[in-house]
Design a protein around this motif. Sequence first.
Motif, PDB file in Angstrom:
ATOM      1  N   TYR A  80       0.820  -1.203   0.000  1.00 41.85           N
ATOM      2  CA  TYR A  80       0.000   0.000   0.000  1.00 41.85           C
ATOM      3  C   TYR A  80       0.862   1.265   0.000  1.00 41.85           C
ATOM      4  CZ  TYR A  80      -3.461   3.467   1.214  1.00 41.85           C
ATOM      5  OH  TYR A  80      -4.266   4.576   1.206  1.00 41.85           O
ATOM      6  N   GLY A  81       0.578   2.149  -0.948  1.00 43.66           N
ATOM      7  CA  GLY A  81       1.248   3.435  -1.018  1.00 43.66           C
ATOM      8  C   GLY A  81       2.618   3.424  -1.676  1.00 43.66           C
ATOM      9  N   LYS A  82       3.135   2.267  -2.041  1.00 46.73           N
ATOM     10  CA  LYS A  82       4.466   2.168  -2.664  1.00 46.73           C
ATOM     11  C   LYS A  82       4.308   2.145  -4.177  1.00 46.73           C
ATOM     12  CE  LYS A  82       6.726   1.360   1.239  1.00 46.73           C
ATOM     13  NZ  LYS A  82       7.666   2.229   1.814  1.00 46.73           N
ATOM     14  N   LEU A  83       4.679   3.238  -4.827  1.00 41.88           N
ATOM     15  CA  LEU A  83       4.523   3.369  -6.274  1.00 41.88           C
ATOM     16  C   LEU A  83       5.221   2.240  -7.027  1.00 41.88           C
ATOM     17  CD1 LEU A  83       3.510   5.083  -8.644  1.00 41.88           C
ATOM     18  CD2 LEU A  83       5.622   6.386  -8.497  1.00 41.88           C
ATOM     19  N   GLU A  84       6.396   1.848  -6.554  1.00 35.30           N
ATOM     20  CA  GLU A  84       7.166   0.806  -7.242  1.00 35.30           C
ATOM     21  C   GLU A  84       6.575  -0.597  -7.065  1.00 35.30           C
ATOM     22  OE1 GLU A  84       8.782   1.577  -3.187  1.00 35.30           O
ATOM     23  OE2 GLU A  84       8.368   2.881  -4.870  1.00 35.30           O
ATOM     24  N   SER A  85       5.550  -0.742  -6.230  1.00 36.54           N
ATOM     25  CA  SER A  85       4.971  -2.072  -6.011  1.00 36.54           C
ATOM     26  C   SER A  85       3.825  -2.398  -6.976  1.00 36.54           C
ATOM     27  CB  SER A  85       4.504  -2.226  -4.566  1.00 36.54           C
ATOM     28  OG  SER A  85       3.309  -1.512  -4.339  1.00 36.54           O
ATOM     29  N   TRP A  86       3.460  -1.461  -7.876  1.00 33.41           N
ATOM     30  CA  TRP A  86       2.442  -1.768  -8.883  1.00 33.41           C
ATOM     31  C   TRP A  86       2.993  -2.837  -9.829  1.00 33.41           C
ATOM     32  CZ3 TRP A  86      -2.468  -0.625  -8.651  1.00 33.41           C
ATOM     33  CH2 TRP A  86      -2.909   0.565  -8.074  1.00 33.41           C
ATOM     34  N   VAL A  87       2.213  -3.898 -10.068  1.00 32.77           N
ATOM     35  CA  VAL A  87       2.607  -4.976 -10.966  1.00 32.77           C
ATOM     36  C   VAL A  87       1.431  -5.275 -11.887  1.00 32.77           C
ATOM     37  CG1 VAL A  87       3.283  -7.410 -11.115  1.00 32.77           C
ATOM     38  CG2 VAL A  87       4.143  -5.992  -9.243  1.00 32.77           C
ATOM     39  N   GLU A  88       1.717  -5.420 -13.176  1.00 30.29           N
ATOM     40  CA  GLU A  88       0.671  -5.804 -14.115  1.00 30.29           C
ATOM     41  C   GLU A  88       0.319  -7.261 -13.853  1.00 30.29           C
ATOM     42  OE1 GLU A  88       0.452  -6.638 -18.782  1.00 30.29           O
ATOM     43  OE2 GLU A  88       1.037  -4.569 -18.308  1.00 30.29           O
ATOM     44  N   LYS A  89      -0.929  -7.526 -13.473  1.00 27.56           N
ATOM     45  CA  LYS A  89      -1.350  -8.884 -13.121  1.00 27.56           C
ATOM     46  C   LYS A  89      -1.744  -9.682 -14.365  1.00 27.56           C
ATOM     47  CE  LYS A  89      -3.972 -11.419  -9.714  1.00 27.56           C
ATOM     48  NZ  LYS A  89      -2.967 -12.190  -9.037  1.00 27.56           N
ATOM     49  N   PHE A  90      -2.610  -9.104 -15.213  1.00 29.14           N
ATOM     50  CA  PHE A  90      -2.977  -9.766 -16.459  1.00 29.14           C
ATOM     51  C   PHE A  90      -3.665  -8.773 -17.386  1.00 29.14           C
ATOM     52  CE2 PHE A  90      -6.515 -10.574 -13.544  1.00 29.14           C
ATOM     53  CZ  PHE A  90      -7.625 -10.263 -14.301  1.00 29.14           C
ATOM     54  N   VAL A  91      -3.725  -9.156 -18.655  1.00 32.06           N
ATOM     55  CA  VAL A  91      -4.461  -8.400 -19.671  1.00 32.06           C
ATOM     56  C   VAL A  91      -5.609  -9.301 -20.101  1.00 32.06           C
ATOM     57  CG1 VAL A  91      -4.383  -7.342 -21.957  1.00 32.06           C
ATOM     58  CG2 VAL A  91      -2.382  -7.208 -20.444  1.00 32.06           C
ATOM     59  N   LEU A  92      -6.815  -8.750 -20.080  1.00 36.54           N
ATOM     60  CA  LEU A  92      -7.994  -9.532 -20.437  1.00 36.54           C
ATOM     61  C   LEU A  92      -8.517  -9.064 -21.786  1.00 36.54           C
ATOM     62  CD1 LEU A  92     -10.101 -11.643 -19.591  1.00 36.54           C
ATOM     63  CD2 LEU A  92     -11.324  -9.821 -18.419  1.00 36.54           C
ATOM     64  N   ASP A  93      -8.596  -9.997 -22.739  1.00 34.15           N
ATOM     65  CA  ASP A  93      -9.140  -9.714 -24.064  1.00 34.15           C
ATOM     66  C   ASP A  93     -10.651  -9.588 -23.940  1.00 34.15           C
ATOM     67  OD1 ASP A  93      -9.784  -9.549 -26.740  1.00 34.15           O
ATOM     68  OD2 ASP A  93      -9.186 -11.602 -27.218  1.00 34.15           O
ATOM     69  N   LEU A  94     -11.182  -8.456 -24.347  1.00 35.09           N
ATOM     70  CA  LEU A  94     -12.616  -8.187 -24.204  1.00 35.09           C
ATOM     71  C   LEU A  94     -13.369  -8.281 -25.528  1.00 35.09           C
ATOM     72  CD1 LEU A  94     -12.457  -5.146 -21.768  1.00 35.09           C
ATOM     73  CD2 LEU A  94     -12.723  -7.550 -21.206  1.00 35.09           C
ATOM     74  N   ASN A  95     -12.800  -8.894 -26.532  1.00 34.23           N
ATOM     75  CA  ASN A  95     -13.450  -8.960 -27.840  1.00 34.23           C
ATOM     76  C   ASN A  95     -14.667  -9.868 -27.870  1.00 34.23           C
ATOM     77  OD1 ASN A  95     -11.971  -7.090 -29.337  1.00 34.23           O
ATOM     78  ND2 ASN A  95     -10.257  -8.529 -29.448  1.00 34.23           N
ATOM     79  N   GLY A  96     -14.926 -10.619 -26.810  1.00 31.02           N
ATOM     80  CA  GLY A  96     -16.088 -11.506 -26.779  1.00 31.02           C
ATOM     81  C   GLY A  96     -17.353 -10.807 -26.328  1.00 31.02           C
ATOM     82  N   GLY A  97     -17.412  -9.475 -26.429  1.00 26.26           N
ATOM     83  CA  GLY A  97     -18.612  -8.743 -26.055  1.00 26.26           C
ATOM     84  C   GLY A  97     -18.629  -8.288 -24.618  1.00 26.26           C
ATOM     85  N   ILE A  98     -17.489  -8.271 -23.953  1.00 28.95           N
ATOM     86  CA  ILE A  98     -17.408  -7.816 -22.573  1.00 28.95           C
ATOM     87  C   ILE A  98     -17.441  -6.291 -22.564  1.00 28.95           C
ATOM     88  CG2 ILE A  98     -16.048  -7.851 -20.442  1.00 28.95           C
ATOM     89  CD1 ILE A  98     -17.060 -10.630 -21.349  1.00 28.95           C
TER      90      ILE A  98
END
Length: 185
Positions: A80-98
Amino acid sequence: MEAESKNEDGEITNSLLVFDLIYETISEMGLPRVVAQAHVSSWDLFVTLCGEHIFLIWYPKSRNLGPLCDSCVVWVMNQYGKLESWVEKFVLDLNGGISDAIGFTRNENFLVVQYPGSLLSYDTGSREFKDLDIHGRSESFFLSKYDESLALLDGSCGATTDTSIASESEKATELQPELGQTSKD
């Protein structure tokens, strides 16, 4: 809440405004660098909680183009509060109508809304969607974390000194005969 500010070099960056309930103060929290510098609309960012972690859902291509987007990127702040601790968890493809991603369940499944209004659960481990058979208008779905409490907001914890005010359970208790006594006709 998403906010924009200019740094010393005149560059506009995005951040989150955080309200501290204890001290009643507002402060800024940094976003992942790529998101902070992307000039993101508030429609394209969503903050949610899962366990003790803050998650950021970012739609890299503007949602102002229509009800559907190509993808969303989910980031987690590990400390919490640590800018350097942001991590990309996943990318979700939304082309299925999401149309919307709304957050996580307790078991870390990701909830999304399929256009025009079906709630789906996305298992981040198996990468599979499950229809939860919950339907409504796509903008009607909302997810929020809460903690149960018996304390009232005014701090009285339900205690009252006014004897004319009694809960239904108190009234029912008063009407019951004491244990061991029988009623006589």
